[in-house]
Design an enzyme around this catalytic site. Structure first.
Site, PDB file in Angstrom:
ATOM      1  N   LYS A   1       6.512  -6.624  10.551  1.00  0.00           N
ATOM      2  CA  LYS A   1       5.841  -5.969   9.432  1.00  0.00           C
ATOM      3  C   LYS A   1       6.810  -5.192   8.538  1.00  0.00           C
ATOM      4  O   LYS A   1       6.652  -5.124   7.328  1.00  0.00           O
ATOM      5  CB  LYS A   1       4.754  -5.022   9.955  1.00  0.00           C
ATOM      6  CG  LYS A   1       3.965  -4.320   8.846  1.00  0.00           C
ATOM      7  CD  LYS A   1       2.860  -3.453   9.436  1.00  0.00           C
ATOM      8  CE  LYS A   1       2.081  -2.749   8.331  1.00  0.00           C
ATOM      9  NZ  LYS A   1       2.890  -1.721   7.647  1.00  0.00           N
TER      10      LYS A   1
ATOM     11  N   PHE B   1       3.273  -8.593  -9.107  1.00  0.00           N
ATOM     12  CA  PHE B   1       4.427  -9.366  -8.668  1.00  0.00           C
ATOM     13  C   PHE B   1       4.889 -10.216  -9.851  1.00  0.00           C
ATOM     14  O   PHE B   1       4.082 -10.588 -10.713  1.00  0.00           O
ATOM     15  CB  PHE B   1       4.082 -10.257  -7.475  1.00  0.00           C
ATOM     16  CG  PHE B   1       4.072  -9.538  -6.153  1.00  0.00           C
ATOM     17  CD1 PHE B   1       5.078  -9.762  -5.221  1.00  0.00           C
ATOM     18  CD2 PHE B   1       3.061  -8.634  -5.837  1.00  0.00           C
ATOM     19  CE1 PHE B   1       5.070  -9.104  -3.999  1.00  0.00           C
ATOM     20  CE2 PHE B   1       3.047  -7.973  -4.624  1.00  0.00           C
ATOM     21  CZ  PHE B   1       4.053  -8.201  -3.694  1.00  0.00           C
TER      22      PHE B   1
ATOM     23  N   TRP C   1       6.807  -0.829  -7.916  1.00  0.00           N
ATOM     24  CA  TRP C   1       7.956  -1.370  -7.189  1.00  0.00           C
ATOM     25  C   TRP C   1       9.156  -1.508  -8.122  1.00  0.00           C
ATOM     26  O   TRP C   1      10.277  -1.138  -7.775  1.00  0.00           O
ATOM     27  CB  TRP C   1       7.599  -2.734  -6.584  1.00  0.00           C
ATOM     28  CG  TRP C   1       8.662  -3.291  -5.693  1.00  0.00           C
ATOM     29  CD1 TRP C   1       8.798  -3.134  -4.344  1.00  0.00           C
ATOM     30  CD2 TRP C   1       9.779  -4.109  -6.106  1.00  0.00           C
ATOM     31  NE1 TRP C   1       9.917  -3.791  -3.886  1.00  0.00           N
ATOM     32  CE2 TRP C   1      10.551  -4.397  -4.945  1.00  0.00           C
ATOM     33  CE3 TRP C   1      10.202  -4.621  -7.331  1.00  0.00           C
ATOM     34  CZ2 TRP C   1      11.700  -5.172  -4.975  1.00  0.00           C
ATOM     35  CZ3 TRP C   1      11.370  -5.393  -7.369  1.00  0.00           C
ATOM     36  CH2 TRP C   1      12.101  -5.668  -6.201  1.00  0.00           C
TER      37      TRP C   1
ATOM     38  N   ALA D   1      -3.541   1.548  12.711  1.00  0.00           N
ATOM     39  CA  ALA D   1      -4.955   1.542  12.320  1.00  0.00           C
ATOM     40  C   ALA D   1      -5.739   0.411  12.961  1.00  0.00           C
ATOM     41  O   ALA D   1      -6.962   0.427  12.929  1.00  0.00           O
ATOM     42  CB  ALA D   1      -5.081   1.448  10.806  1.00  0.00           C
TER      43      ALA D   1
ATOM     44  N   THR E   1       3.924   1.502  -0.960  1.00  0.00           N
ATOM     45  CA  THR E   1       4.644   1.519  -2.239  1.00  0.00           C
ATOM     46  C   THR E   1       3.776   2.118  -3.338  1.00  0.00           C
ATOM     47  O   THR E   1       4.237   2.957  -4.124  1.00  0.00           O
ATOM     48  CB  THR E   1       5.071   0.085  -2.609  1.00  0.00           C
ATOM     49  OG1 THR E   1       5.889  -0.439  -1.564  1.00  0.00           O
ATOM     50  CG2 THR E   1       5.830   0.059  -3.927  1.00  0.00           C
TER      51      THR E   1
ATOM     52  N   ARG F   1       2.349   8.483   7.113  1.00  0.00           N
ATOM     53  CA  ARG F   1       2.642   8.331   8.537  1.00  0.00           C
ATOM     54  C   ARG F   1       4.130   8.044   8.746  1.00  0.00           C
ATOM     55  O   ARG F   1       4.818   7.574   7.848  1.00  0.00           O
ATOM     56  CB  ARG F   1       1.827   7.174   9.144  1.00  0.00           C
ATOM     57  CG  ARG F   1       0.345   7.435   9.193  1.00  0.00           C
ATOM     58  CD  ARG F   1      -0.407   6.207   9.675  1.00  0.00           C
ATOM     59  NE  ARG F   1      -0.240   5.096   8.742  1.00  0.00           N
ATOM     60  CZ  ARG F   1      -0.524   3.827   9.042  1.00  0.00           C
ATOM     61  NH1 ARG F   1      -0.963   3.512  10.241  1.00  0.00           N
ATOM     62  NH2 ARG F   1      -0.365   2.877   8.139  1.00  0.00           N
TER      63      ARG F   1
ATOM     64  N   LYS G   1       0.823  -1.217   0.000  1.00  0.00           N
ATOM     65  CA  LYS G   1       0.000   0.000   0.000  1.00  0.00           C
ATOM     66  C   LYS G   1       0.856   1.267   0.000  1.00  0.00           C
ATOM     67  O   LYS G   1       0.608   2.193  -0.779  1.00  0.00           O
ATOM     68  CB  LYS G   1      -0.950  -0.023   1.198  1.00  0.00           C
ATOM     69  CG  LYS G   1      -1.821   1.225   1.350  1.00  0.00           C
ATOM     70  CD  LYS G   1      -3.047   0.943   2.186  1.00  0.00           C
ATOM     71  CE  LYS G   1      -2.724   0.298   3.512  1.00  0.00           C
ATOM     72  NZ  LYS G   1      -1.907   1.178   4.377  1.00  0.00           N
TER      73      LYS G   1
ATOM     74  N   PHE H   1      -3.736  -0.333   6.978  1.00  0.00           N
ATOM     75  CA  PHE H   1      -4.385  -1.622   6.747  1.00  0.00           C
ATOM     76  C   PHE H   1      -5.503  -1.522   5.711  1.00  0.00           C
ATOM     77  O   PHE H   1      -5.409  -0.746   4.773  1.00  0.00           O
ATOM     78  CB  PHE H   1      -4.864  -2.218   8.074  1.00  0.00           C
ATOM     79  CG  PHE H   1      -3.743  -2.499   9.036  1.00  0.00           C
ATOM     80  CD1 PHE H   1      -2.648  -3.260   8.646  1.00  0.00           C
ATOM     81  CD2 PHE H   1      -3.749  -1.993  10.325  1.00  0.00           C
ATOM     82  CE1 PHE H   1      -1.599  -3.528   9.516  1.00  0.00           C
ATOM     83  CE2 PHE H   1      -2.705  -2.251  11.207  1.00  0.00           C
ATOM     84  CZ  PHE H   1      -1.632  -3.019  10.805  1.00  0.00           C
TER      85      PHE H   1
END
Length: 557
Positions: free
Chosen positions: A107, A383, A411, A275, A75, A96, A73, A303
């Site tokens: 994480k 991906f 990415w 969150a 990214t 954030r 997210k 999230f």
């Protein structure tokens, strides 16, 4: 087949040529007198020196329910901003700040990945400009003032058994969840049970992120409830008379931090509530300042759309007037396969049927966004293991359900890989939305919670424990029931049970505790086994981290 060896996020960040932060500030239209440099590539911004009256549009980035496979997210948020910049848009990012809890845990950081990152990545993911340390200090100073007040005679008649204010630490440390303090005799204070939360769960973090000015920050700090008297009356920070010193401790941290993306897009990174246990959005002051400087502000909420986005809509937007003009929902083939029943170790194998089954989770989040009157755009984050057959399942579903969708590969390609997404977002921004909140503040607390459970999670209803029922009676007695609610719930499932993936049905959410956060301006509703102080995994990410003799970080993602 020989797979391409990709550089790590840290290697990409270290190889980047960053622009001096003064150049980034100039690009953003920030006057020189507003810049307070922290070295060459970071700066604090004095928002009082920014006098423009522009009000840029806001793009909110959210996601499907997160999985161990990762959705990317942050990214996509960064890559989308760089793509918009490539399309000659005046854009800024507002994110954030990372917490050391997930950075050292499992994480990871919060600076994006690959060629869609904010930099200097290493600094941002570690101590940055010290904001989280300032929040930790302010929180713990308040705890010290409370215990000192009791030790010095307890003029306010505070009941030590009913103090709800906890100490905090910006690390995962399960051993500190419950502690006993004041042992050792009269000179060591009054013995009582206490506990620690992680810093990002502190109400001071929430206050910090929702305040619109220093005066508002001080007012919110003064309104924090720290506990209750022996007569069961609330005790506020202003009764201790320490809101001034708490504001003083936070005054420098309260200035937004300016950095840059790898594509040279100006980025504010400021504040960092989780969150799942807090409201999950960056600071209002950073978002509002970005709107004064840019035509488009790309921001994210933590999230899935059931957590951060719901809280953005019902808490941040309500308190600040910042309504989203477009919403991006990030998902991946890998995540959809996990929601469709595939184990993480089997994700590389093609499984179009599992993708089809997992789309139920995506569909729920699309419905969630539309519930607020905003039309979503799906970012299908690519991906290398995704097959064309799997991609076709999602693209066909989106077409059949009239949902905008864009293949996204930021990415690997940075902003160039987000052009299709950026074009879709611009089309939504050109269309008026009908944003509205999910509930009215005049509704009862139970009605508000029930609406979230039924209309966002897809559950059938709620159940309050006896403890929560007693707390609700007290909340209603003091007139606090007109506040919005902040659900503390697992991020992994739409329900309160983390193992129920996909789109569970016929479940009930149990509310075990309701905690008033009057400074922040909401009621925290704790569900399931959610913890406000996480623990470290068996193999923390920190075990792979090190530093070279010349001071370069290693193993930082």
């Amino acid at each position: 087949m020989t797979l391409t060896k990709y550089l790590s996020d840290l290697e990409i960040a270290n190889n980047a040529t960053m622009q001096p932060i003064t150049d980034i500030a100039k690009k953003a239209g920030i006057p020189e007198q507003a810049i307070e440099q922290y070295g060459r590539y970071k700066a604090k911004i004095d928002v009082n020196q920014i006098t423009t009256t522009k009000t840029g549009k806001v793009v909110l980035v959210t996601a499907t329910s997160p999985t161990p496979a990762g959705e990317g997210k942050s990214t996509v948020t960064v890559g989308l901003a760089d793509a918009l910049q490539r399309l000659s848009q005046n854009v800024m990012v507002a994110l954030r700040e990372p917490s050391l809890g997930p950075v050292m845990g499992v994480k990871g950081g919060a600076t994006g990945g690959g060629y869609a990152q904010v930099v200097p990545m290493e600094d941002i993911n570690l101590h940055f400009t010290g904001d989280l340390h300032a929040i930790t200090t302010a929180n713990n100073a308040l705890a010290a003032f409370i215990d000192n007040h009791i030790h010095q005679g307890n003029e306010l008649n505070i009941d030590p058994r009913r103090i709800i204010w906890k100490r905090v630490l910006d690390l995962n440390d399960r051993s500190l969840r419950k502690v006993t303090i004041g042992l050792g005799g009269p000179l060591q204070g009054v013995p009582r049970e206490d506990g620690f939360d992680i810093t990002v769960a502190s109400e001071i973090m929430a206050v910090f992120c929702l305040a619109t000015s220093i005066d508002d920050l001080k007012k919110r700090l003064a309104n924090i409830v720290i506990g209750y008297t022996y007569e069961r009356q609330p005790v506020f920070v202003h009764q201790l008379g320490v809101e001034g010193v708490l504001t003083l401790l936070l005054k420098e941290a309260f200035k937004p931090n300016l950095v840059q993306t790898l594509g040279g897009t100006p980025a504010f990174i400021h504040g960092g509530p989780f969150a799942n246990i807090a409201h999950g959005c960056n600071s209002v002051i950073a978002t509002q300042t970005a709107r004064k400087l840019a035509d488009i502000v790309v921001t994210e909420a933590g999230f899935g759309a059931d957590l951060g986005a719901e809280k953005f809509m019902n808490i941040k937007a309500r308190q600040s007037g910042i309504a989203p003009d477009a919403v991006v929902v990030v998902t991946t083939i890998r995540a959809l396969k996990m929601h469709g029943g595939v184990a993480k170790v089997d994700l590389q194998a093609e499984n179009a049927k599992a993708v089809e089954a997992g789309i139920a989770n995506l569909a729920r989040h699309i419905e969630n966004v539309r519930t607020f009157g905003v039309e979503p755009v799906i970012a299908l984050n690519r991906f290398i293991t995704d097959s064309e057959a799997e991609l076709a399942v999602v693209l066909t579903w989106a077409k059949e359900n009239a949902v905008r969708i864009a293949r996204t590969n930021v990415w690997e390609q940075g902003g160039e890989g987000g052009i299709e997404l950026a074009q879709q977002v611009l089309e939504v921004l050109a269309t008026p939305q009908n944003f509205h909140h999910l509930y009215e503040l005049s509704e009862t607390v139970e009605q508000k919670i029930t609406k979230i459970v039924q209309k966002i999670y897809g559950g059938v209803g709620i159940q309050l424990t006896d403890s929560a029922k007693k707390q609700l009676v007290q909340i209603e007695k003091f007139g606090w029931d007109l506040l919005p609610v902040c659900m503390a719930k697992t991020q992994y499932s739409l329900s309160d049970q983390p193992t129920l993936l996909g789109r569970p049905e016929n479940f009930t959410i149990t509310i075990r505790e309701i905690v008033p956060k009057l400074g922040a301006g909401f009621l925290v509703c704790l569900t399931g086994d959610i913890m406000t102080m996480p623990g470290l995994p068996k193999q923390p990410a920190a075990l792979k981290m090190d530093v070279t003799a010349d001071g370069r970080a290693e193993g930082l993602f």
